[in-house]
Design an enzyme around this catalytic site. Structure first.
Site, PDB file in Angstrom:
ATOM      1  N   SER A 192      30.819  48.823  53.084  1.00 54.23           N
ATOM      2  CA  SER A 192      30.345  49.460  51.815  1.00 54.23           C
ATOM      3  C   SER A 192      31.054  48.666  50.531  1.00 54.23           C
ATOM      4  CB  SER A 192      30.383  50.903  51.624  1.00 54.23           C
ATOM      5  OG  SER A 192      31.564  51.176  51.683  1.00 54.23           O
ATOM      6  N   THR A 193      32.336  48.389  50.585  1.00 53.09           N
ATOM      7  CA  THR A 193      33.010  47.935  49.848  1.00 53.09           C
ATOM      8  C   THR A 193      32.480  46.364  49.415  1.00 53.09           C
ATOM      9  OG1 THR A 193      34.942  48.763  50.800  1.00 53.09           O
ATOM     10  CG2 THR A 193      35.599  46.975  48.964  1.00 53.09           C
ATOM     11  N   HIS A 194      32.164  45.497  50.573  1.00 52.41           N
ATOM     12  CA  HIS A 194      31.718  44.385  50.186  1.00 52.41           C
ATOM     13  C   HIS A 194      30.423  44.489  49.336  1.00 52.41           C
ATOM     14  CE1 HIS A 194      29.740  40.340  50.713  1.00 52.41           C
ATOM     15  NE2 HIS A 194      28.740  40.842  51.490  1.00 52.41           N
ATOM     16  N   HIS A 247      22.119  45.110  50.691  1.00 50.03           N
ATOM     17  CA  HIS A 247      21.649  43.847  51.145  1.00 50.03           C
ATOM     18  C   HIS A 247      22.343  43.591  52.517  1.00 50.03           C
ATOM     19  CE1 HIS A 247      25.921  42.676  49.931  1.00 50.03           C
ATOM     20  NE2 HIS A 247      25.848  41.570  50.775  1.00 50.03           N
ATOM     21  N   ASP A 248      23.649  44.380  52.886  1.00 53.22           N
ATOM     22  CA  ASP A 248      23.979  44.435  54.230  1.00 53.22           C
ATOM     23  C   ASP A 248      24.117  45.844  54.805  1.00 53.22           C
ATOM     24  OD1 ASP A 248      24.795  41.719  54.668  1.00 53.22           O
ATOM     25  OD2 ASP A 248      26.411  41.977  53.381  1.00 53.22           O
ATOM     26  N   HIS A 303      31.841  43.302  56.258  1.00 51.97           N
ATOM     27  CA  HIS A 303      30.550  43.701  55.769  1.00 51.97           C
ATOM     28  C   HIS A 303      30.634  44.943  55.882  1.00 51.97           C
ATOM     29  CE1 HIS A 303      29.441  39.333  57.290  1.00 51.97           C
ATOM     30  NE2 HIS A 303      28.745  39.723  56.159  1.00 51.97           N
ATOM     31  N   GLN A 312      38.886  27.443  55.100  1.00 47.49           N
ATOM     32  CA  GLN A 312      38.490  27.846  53.661  1.00 47.49           C
ATOM     33  C   GLN A 312      37.993  26.812  52.510  1.00 47.49           C
ATOM     34  OE1 GLN A 312      37.668  31.310  52.439  1.00 47.49           O
ATOM     35  NE2 GLN A 312      37.702  31.835  54.740  1.00 47.49           N
ATOM     36  N   ASP A 338      26.566  37.036  46.958  1.00 51.14           N
ATOM     37  CA  ASP A 338      26.794  37.509  48.400  1.00 51.14           C
ATOM     38  C   ASP A 338      28.027  36.428  48.871  1.00 51.14           C
ATOM     39  OD1 ASP A 338      26.882  38.569  50.685  1.00 51.14           O
ATOM     40  OD2 ASP A 338      25.329  37.327  51.579  1.00 51.14           O
TER      41      ASP A 338
END
Length: 588
Positions: free
Chosen positions: A330-332, A370-371, A328, A529, A478
């Site tokens: 800035s890349t995400h 959003h995060d 979580h 996963q 997301d």
């Protein structure tokens, strides 16, 4: 198999109708025609009975006055009374046979006795027409008012039921729907079918309890239970863990973009976009770069009147406010923003839902914030540890509420207020939509939201639910990691597990139970996963593919990634068996 319920939910109607004929078009048409015929018949019957009662009332008003003067002619006048009484009696018998014991109560019993005594008096007067001086006539004249009072009382009660909430200046759709369902239960051919009647009763209860979008999930194994617990933030308590905001270096985006950044943005319109390349080319300014680029691409600065300089200041502060978490960060945020752009442009939701520049601006801004200031710990961790944020937001969508509130606090600063040129009404509209979109990323709402999405896609016009669909696309963006190509997906999957394991390590150090998916000693990468894809990703993107066929591109990547995970799991199983065989041989 363990059955777990989240919210109040009855069995699915469709699963209880075993007769296939109910699902065939011809039988549905027949059912509709029967329903229309029954409604028309019931309305006609009510009109006839109302006419009978009116005639009976008129007869009573003139009975005493004209009884003596008519002489033998009163017989013809009395026949009218007899017909009215017989009509009431037939209707009474019909109701008793139709509703059986349900129809028997004090009021209906009094009505029945009144009708029967009225018929008895009518017969006596018909047989002895000259008994007007006898007590029986006088009692009969008085008694005739008793059925009138009972029917007027019934009419008054029915009107009270209809007007119980008439003081309210509105009528809700749910109230209208409940009235329709209750009316259907009174129809003859429905009340005789216990299965349909019970399902109508169930539907009324669901609407009254406001549990239409509550869901029921049947977990099949331990791994699915763990995923559900994670999604719904079911976890033990933990102490407050603080995080520090790191300041990233900035680049000047004014003027011509560097060649390296241009090269990394070539595939920005495609699902195969590599945000890590942009991160490297922009020197860790991927969020600032992609947000400014996309808003310029859609001409939002000019169309919506944004102040470009102040937006640049705003988005730089937002980027700096993302913590250096494994996942979580800035890349995400940049990755999610680009994913939403793909949905708008390449997957064509812009045309399907007639998105305006206002809509697009809301979606991209929401994606970027959003995060914001995510601590790398989930909502349940904060709530169970009585974190300051959980106290502030009353344990409701804690992180999501903080992300959007902290972002608007930055906009409030005049140096970052890129919305300053907007009218107060437009600003409030921006704020309202952005808040709703960001709050839609709360994973605890996943199952309820998907339940509503299924209903909208099956029964309603999706184009009339644009605001809801914008939130769905935000939720999809997301969790879009598994819709990327394998190399990108695998990288993201490793990062998210690293963040989960980091939280698990903190919990272990604190001596509290480790949260779902956070125990590095028990969680299997491939198995977890596959479970996540099967439980969350495929259902969402399958529905979106029905709405927007181009989402099939994402769904194909998901299936390809799942196949590789499955092969990975099989290889691990083969390796484990080989190790066991070696151990057996060595012991032998």
């Amino acid at each position: 198999m363990s059955k777990r319920r989240y919210g109040i939910q009855e069995n699915n109607i469709a699963t209880e109708f075993q007769d296939d004929c109910l699902l065939k078009k011809d039988h549905i048409k027949l059912f509709s025609s029967q329903l229309e015929s029954a409604i028309e018949k019931k309305e006609n019957n009510e009109n006839i009975m109302q006419a009978v009662i009116n005639i009976y009332i008129i007869h009573i008003l003139f009975h005493i006055e004209f009884r003596t003067s008519l002489g033998l002619g009163f017989i013809y006048f009395a026949i009218i009374e007899g017909i009215c009484l017989i009509g009431m009696f037939i209707n009474l018998i019909k109701n008793i046979f139709q509703y059986k014991l349900e129809y028997i109560n004090i009021r209906n019993t009094i009505n029945a006795l009144a009708i029967l005594i009225g018929i008895g008096i009518f017969i006596i007067e018909l047989i002895f027409p000259y008994t007007n001086t006898y007590l029986i006539f006088k009692l009969g004249s008085i008694y005739r008012f008793i059925p009138l009072l009972t029917f007027k009382n019934k009419y008054r009660i029915d009107k009270q039921k209809q007007r119980r909430f008439s003081v309210l200046p509105f009528r809700t759709n749910s109230e209208r729907l409940i009235n329709i369902l209750r009316f259907l239960r009174t129809l003859d051919f429905i009340s005789k079918d216990m299965t349909i009647d019970s399902q109508l009763e169930w539907a009324i209860r669901i609407i009254c309890n406001q549990t239409l979008y509550n869901f029921e999930f049947i977990s099949e194994n331990k791994e699915q239970d763990e995923l559900i617990n994670w999604a719904l933030s079911i976890r033990p308590s933990a102490n407050h863990i603080s995080q520090r905001i790191s300041e990233n270096s900035m680049i000047d985006l004014e003027g011509e973009l560097p060649v390296e950044i241009k090269q990394s943005l070539k595939s920005v319109d495609k699902i195969g976009f590599n945000v890590f390349e942009l991160k490297k080319a922009s020197e860790n300014n991927e969020l600032t770069t992609i947000c400014s680029y996309l808003l310029s691409k859609y001409d939002i600065f000019k169309a919506e009147g944004f102040n470009k300089d102040k937006f640049t200041s705003f988005i730089r502060i937002i980027q700096a406010g993302y913590y250096q978490n494994p996942y979580h960060n800035s890349t995400h945020a940049a990755d999610v923003t680009q994913a939403y752009h793909v949905y708008i442009e390449d997957f064509n939701i812009k045309n399907i839902f007639n998105l305006t520049t206002f809509d697009i601006a809301c979606c991209l801004i929401s994606s970027s914030i959003h995060d914001f200031q995510h601590p790398g710990l989930n909502n349940s961790f904060l709530m169970n540890s009585s974190h300051d944020l959980a106290i502030l937001y009353n344990d409701m969508s804690v992180l999501e509420s903080h992300h959007v509130a902290a972002s608007f606090a930055i906009i409030k600063d005049k140096n970052n207020n890129f919305l300053e040129n907007l009218s107060s009404d437009v600003y409030r509209k921006y704020r309202s939509v952005i808040i709703s979109i960001v709050l839609a990323t709360d994973f605890a709402k996943h199952f309820k939201v998907i339940s509503k999405l299924k209903l909208i896609c099956k029964e309603l016009d999706i184009e009339k639910n644009k605001e809801f669909m914008l939130k769905i696309f935000m939720h999809a963006a997301d969790v879009s990691n598994s819709t990327r190509k394998w190399e990108l997906y695998y990288n993201w999957a490793q990062l998210v597990l690293e963040e989960f394991f980091s939280q698990g390590d903190k919990e272990k150090a604190l001596g509290i139970p480790i949260s779902p998916l956070c125990d590095r000693s028990t969680v299997n990468f491939a198995k977890s996963q596959i479970g996540f894809i099967d439980l969350f990703i495929i259902p969402v993107f399958s529905i979106l593919t029905e709405v927007c066929p181009r989402f099939n591109k994402a769904l194909k990547n998901v299936q390809a990634n799942r196949d590789k995970l499955n092969r990975m799991l099989e290889d691990e199983e083969d390796e484990r068996k080989c190790v066991q065989d070696v151990l057996i041989v060595s012991k032998g």
